[in-house]
Every structure is written in structure tokens, then in C-alpha cells.
Design a protein around this motif. Structure first.
Motif, short mmCIF file in Angstrom:
data_model
loop_
_atom_site.label_atom_id
_atom_site.label_comp_id
_atom_site.label_asym_id
_atom_site.label_seq_id
_atom_site.Cartn_x
_atom_site.Cartn_y
_atom_site.Cartn_z
N GLU A 1 8.04 -0.88 12.88
CA GLU A 1 8.47 -1.81 11.82
C GLU A 1 7.58 -1.66 10.60
O GLU A 1 6.36 -1.52 10.73
N THR A 2 8.21 -1.68 9.42
CA THR A 2 7.41 -1.52 8.19
C THR A 2 7.77 -2.52 7.11
O THR A 2 7.27 -2.42 6.00
N PHE A 3 8.64 -3.47 7.40
CA PHE A 3 9.17 -4.25 6.28
C PHE A 3 8.12 -5.14 5.63
O PHE A 3 8.28 -5.56 4.50
N MET A 4 7.03 -5.44 6.32
CA MET A 4 5.94 -6.16 5.67
C MET A 4 4.83 -5.19 5.26
O MET A 4 3.77 -5.61 4.82
N GLY A 5 5.10 -3.92 5.44
CA GLY A 5 4.09 -2.91 5.15
C GLY A 5 3.82 -2.09 6.39
O GLY A 5 3.98 -2.58 7.51
N GLY B 1 -5.64 1.58 12.50
CA GLY B 1 -5.59 0.19 12.96
C GLY B 1 -5.70 -0.83 11.86
O GLY B 1 -5.46 -2.02 12.09
N SER B 2 -6.06 -0.42 10.66
CA SER B 2 -6.16 -1.42 9.60
C SER B 2 -4.77 -1.97 9.28
O SER B 2 -3.78 -1.26 9.32
N GLY B 3 -4.73 -3.24 9.00
CA GLY B 3 -3.45 -3.89 8.71
C GLY B 3 -2.65 -4.23 9.95
O GLY B 3 -1.52 -4.72 9.85
N CYS B 4 -3.22 -4.04 11.11
CA CYS B 4 -2.40 -4.20 12.32
C CYS B 4 -1.95 -5.63 12.56
O CYS B 4 -0.94 -5.86 13.23
N GLY B 5 -2.68 -6.61 12.02
CA GLY B 5 -2.30 -8.00 12.26
C GLY B 5 -1.33 -8.55 11.25
O GLY B 5 -0.71 -9.59 11.47
N SER B 6 -1.16 -7.84 10.13
CA SER B 6 -0.31 -8.36 9.06
C SER B 6 0.78 -7.38 8.65
O SER B 6 1.63 -7.70 7.83
N ASP B 7 0.76 -6.19 9.21
CA ASP B 7 1.77 -5.18 8.90
C ASP B 7 2.37 -4.67 10.21
O ASP B 7 1.94 -5.05 11.30
#
Ligand SMILES: [Zn+2]
Length: 450
Positions: free
Chosen positions: A177-181, A187-193
Motif C-alpha cells: 500500500e502506498t496511498f499515504m506514502g 523501515g523509515s516511515g513504517c508507522g505512517s506510510d
């Protein structure tokens, strides 16, 4: 098993309505981006009790009753396999029942735009409705309609989508999934993307097509934090498109599912209650009670016997134990029977008995308040008469056909008859449920607004 909300924030989201479709005809899933995404703090959910989710399966057939999308033996195999994937994450299932829906179009050439009509046939406010279609539809083999969701469709030709689509129902996004980024391979961004889960490696749509067996052989990179990073996609993850290689949910996905249940009222409504006391009831129809931690049957305090009459068949599946209280009297007559089993759905087997051939929802057992609704259908005002079967807190809930709570009325928990008048002129026309929750369980009545 009422659970409570952990820290979360809700991100409103306007997204494309269609996820990126996979390239393999069987691997894809039409589940759209969620209307909103639940995000959770990293807090681990420590609930010791299993989350026991009730499911009801609808098998599509043609208009004349032929061409059933799936036979019972195959369904059992699929549900058993599905349950095995969830069990390590403390999520189990109560199989509430199975029916047939005869509609050639929905069976063989289904359009997901018809989900409203399909779901209206025999919807369950206390179970996730799973529809099984003979053929794939719209280029995919499954669709959960939203994330999370109270219903999903699975094509018999892509039966691995049982575990995949139910994952969406319980709040999981695709690993790609990429719709939020996009999530970065480091692993960076794993909690918000990405899929909002940190122990599923970054994935990209179509990764499964760069494969040798279940090994990723591609070399795609993504520029993250100023450098090109190579992907190492999770080829065994059930929320990827590596369908033939499905082997597990990650621990983080298990946590996300449990957190999603905690935070989602309509999923909590689909959990099997922890414990159930059955007493002073007369069973006049087939019933099933599934997957409670404990069930106590019989002469409890001043309550009376459990009597089996008419065509009653009792089937009690308990998660831990069934206790027959001294003095219990169950005396089925004729061809009637009582089956007491320890529920093993979290231990190995999904079901130990034949599939019920009719809807045996547990709510059918508990019509002990004698809830009466009139008139039904109604125009703007409906009268509800009930007598609570036991003192204690009670609540009357009005739900829409998808199980969404519209209104909730707390009730005085005494045992005298009461009459309530509900003024609902603003309600749209359609089918609704009135659910009464009381100390002995819950019961549901259907309500039609004209
Ligand atoms: Zn999917």
C-alpha cells in the motif's frame, strides 16, 4: 469480550477507490483504499483472552440452486486453513452458520456494485458475512469493500482470499500500500506510510511477478532519505500478492488486527461473548452457541431447566469448558440431540461437527425478553415492548444494515415489562436491526422503515 480503545488517531482520507490491481489473475484483490485509516500508538495489546470473531458464510448458487460456488468439504478446508493463520495471533473464529443464496449473476458474473443488494439478503449484525462466488469478478478474486469491514467476497477460484480478505476486515492493508506514502526498505516511515505495520518489509505493487517460486528475484529500488534502497518484499505475507506463497501474518499485523477490533464498534459487535449462562430457556428451534470461554448450562440459582422441544438441536461449543451444573436436565425427544464440545478452533480444528444447514445464530437462543416490535414495517414511530430477563445494565441499540450503530438507549435493568416508543422520522427507508443487550446476552429484531 468487550474491549476498549487504545491510543489512536484517525486520519481522514480521500483516496482512489481502487487499489492497484495485481498482474496475476488469481492473486488480486479489489478491496479499495480505506475510507479512513486507523493509526495506533506502538503500545502492544496485552489482552490475554482470545478475540473470537463470528463469521457467517454465504455460498452463492445459480438461480435453480445448481452450481454451488463451494461444497462444504472444501469450505471446511478453507476455513480451517484460514483459522490456522490467525490462531498464533490470538484471533479465532466462531462459525455461526452457512446459507445458500441463489442468483446466477451474483454467482458467476458478480459486480461488486451489487454488494448492497447481496448483503441485504441475509445480513448478520453479529458476524462477518463472507460471500463465496463461483468465479472471479472484475479482474479480482476477492473484495472486502472497506478496511476494516463487516463483510467480504471471495471467489472460489482464489480461495486463499479467505485469509486475505478477512485480514482487510480486521484492519490490515496490503503490504504494498502506498496511498499515504511509500514505506522505505530501511523501515523509515513504517508507522505512517505503507501498511502502517513496521515488521512487514516494504513491498511494491507487482513484486510477485519478479519471482522464482516464492523467491523475489527483482531489483527494483526506491529513493528514500537521499539514497536508492533495494526492496526485499515479504513474499510469504498474506497481505501481499504472493498468493501461492502465503504462510503468515507478522506479529505487527496481529497487533494491528487486535487494536482494530478494540477500536471498531462494529467488529466488537461481531465478537463472541466471553462467557454465557444458559438457563431457564426453552429451545424450540435449532441453535448453536460457539466459542465462549465457558458455558454454564442448567439449574443456576433460581433459574430453571434447559428444555429441548420440537425440532430443537442444541450445539454448544466452548473455548475452555462446558459446565453442567448439578441438577441440569436436558431431555431431547425423538430425533433431537444435544452436542457438547470444547471448542478447538484456537487449538487446531475449526469445526468438529457437520455444518449447520440453517442459520443458527446464538441470538435465536436468547429471545427471553420477549422483545416485540410494532408496527413493523413502520412509518416514523415504532413501539418496543420488552421484559428484561435479569436485573442489571441493559441497552437497546438501533443498527443499520451494515451493523453501524445509529442510536443507543440505556435501559433500567429491572425485570418488569416496559414499553418504549422510538421516534425515527429522520431514518431513511430500509432494513434496520434493533439489538437488546442485557445480562443474559443479546437479541436482535429486524425492523423495516417504509
Ligand atoms: Zn487485498
Amino acid at each position: 469480550m468487550k474491549k476498549y480503545l487504545l491510543t489512536l488517531s484517525v486520519v481522514a482520507f480521500l483516496g482512489n477507490m481502487q487499489a492497484l490491481m495485481a498482474q496475476q489473475p488469481h492473486a488480486s484483490c479489489g478491496t479499495p483504499h480505506p475510507k479512513q485509516v486507523l493509526q495506533f500508538a506502538a503500545t502492544e495489546n496485552l489482552s490475554a483472552n482470545p478475540y473470537v470473531v463470528q463469521i457467517f458464510v454465504h455460498i452463492l448458487r445459480n438461480d435453480d440452486g445448481s452450481n454451488a460456488a463451494m461444497d462444504d468439504a472444501t469450505l471446511r478446508t478453507n476455513l480451517d486453513r484460514m483459522a490456522g493463520f490467525y490462531r498464533p495471533h490470538n484471533i479465532c473464529f466462531t462459525f455461526v452458520g452457512r446459507d445458500f443464496i441463489d442468483n446466477t449473476e451474483w454467482n458467476t458474473n458478480y459486480s461488486t456494485a451489487d454488494i448492497g443488494d447481496l448483503h441485504a439478503v441475509n445480513p448478520h449484525s453479529d458476524a462477518i458475512d463472507i460471500y463465496v462466488h463461483a468465479n472471479g469478478f472484475e479482474g479480482s478474486g476477492g473484495n472486502a469493500y472497506d478496511i476494516p469491514s463487516s463483510k467480504c467476497s471471495v471467489a472460489a477460484t482464489a480461495s486463499f482470499n479467505f485469509e486475505h480478505e478477512v485480514g482487510h476486515c480486521l484492519g490490515l492493508l496490503h503490504t504494498f500500500e502506498t496511498f499515504m506514502g511509500a514505506e522505505c526498505p530501511d523501515g523509515s516511515g513504517c508507522g505512517s506510510d505503507g501498511d502502517f505495520v513496521c515488521d512487514t518489509p516494504a513491498d511494491f505493487a507487482g513484486s510477485q511477478n519478479m519471482s522464482s517460486g516464492c523467491t523475489y528475484t527483482g531489483s527494483q529500488t526506491i529513493n528514500c532519505n537521499g539514497s536508492d534502497q533495494a526492496y526485499n518484499p515479504p513474499t510469504n505475507n498474506i497481505m501481499s500478492y504472493w498468493a501461492g506463497c502465503y504462510a503468515q501474518f507478522s506479529a505487527g499485523q496481529g497487533t494491528r488486527m487486535r487494536n482494530t477490533i478494540d477500536a471498531t464498534g462494529f467488529l466488537q459487535d461481531r465478537l463472541t461473548p466471553d462467557d454465557r449462562i444458559i438457563a431457564n430457556v426453552t429451545l424450540n428451534a435449532e441453535i448453536a452457541v460457539g466459542a465462549q470461554n465457558s458455558i454454564q448450562i442448567g439449574n443456576i440459582a433460581s433459574a430453571g431447566d434447559v428444555a429441548m422441544n420440537g425440532n430443537a438441536h442444541g450445539m454448544f461449543n466452548a473455548g475452555q469448558f462446558v459446565q453442567l451444573v448439578p441438577g441440569t436436565s436436558i431431555t431431547p425427544t425423538g430425533a433431537n440431540s444435544v452436542l457438547l464440545t470444547i471448542n478447538r478452533m484456537c487449538d487446531g480444528l475449526f469445526l468438529t461437527s457437520e455444518f449447520p444447514s440453517a442459520d443458527r445464530r446464538h441470538t435465536a437462543l436468547e429471545m427471553s425478553s420477549g422483545m416485540q416490535v410494532s408496527p413493523n414495517p413502520f412509518n416514523s414511530t415504532v413501539q418496543v415492548e420488552l421484559t428484561l430477563p435479569a436485573p442489571g445494565q441493559a441497552v437497546l441499540q438501533l443498527l443499520d444494515v451494515s451493523g453501524k450503530l445509529i442510536q443507543e438507549i440505556p435501559l433500567q435493568g429491572n425485570e418488569s415489562a416496559q414499553t418504549l416508543q422510538l421516534n425515527l422520522p429522520q431514518l431513511d427507508q430500509g432494513l434496520y436491526f434493533l439489538r437488546l443487550r442485557h445480562a443474559r446476552g443479546s437479541e436482535t429484531a429486524r425492523l423495516v422503515k417504509m
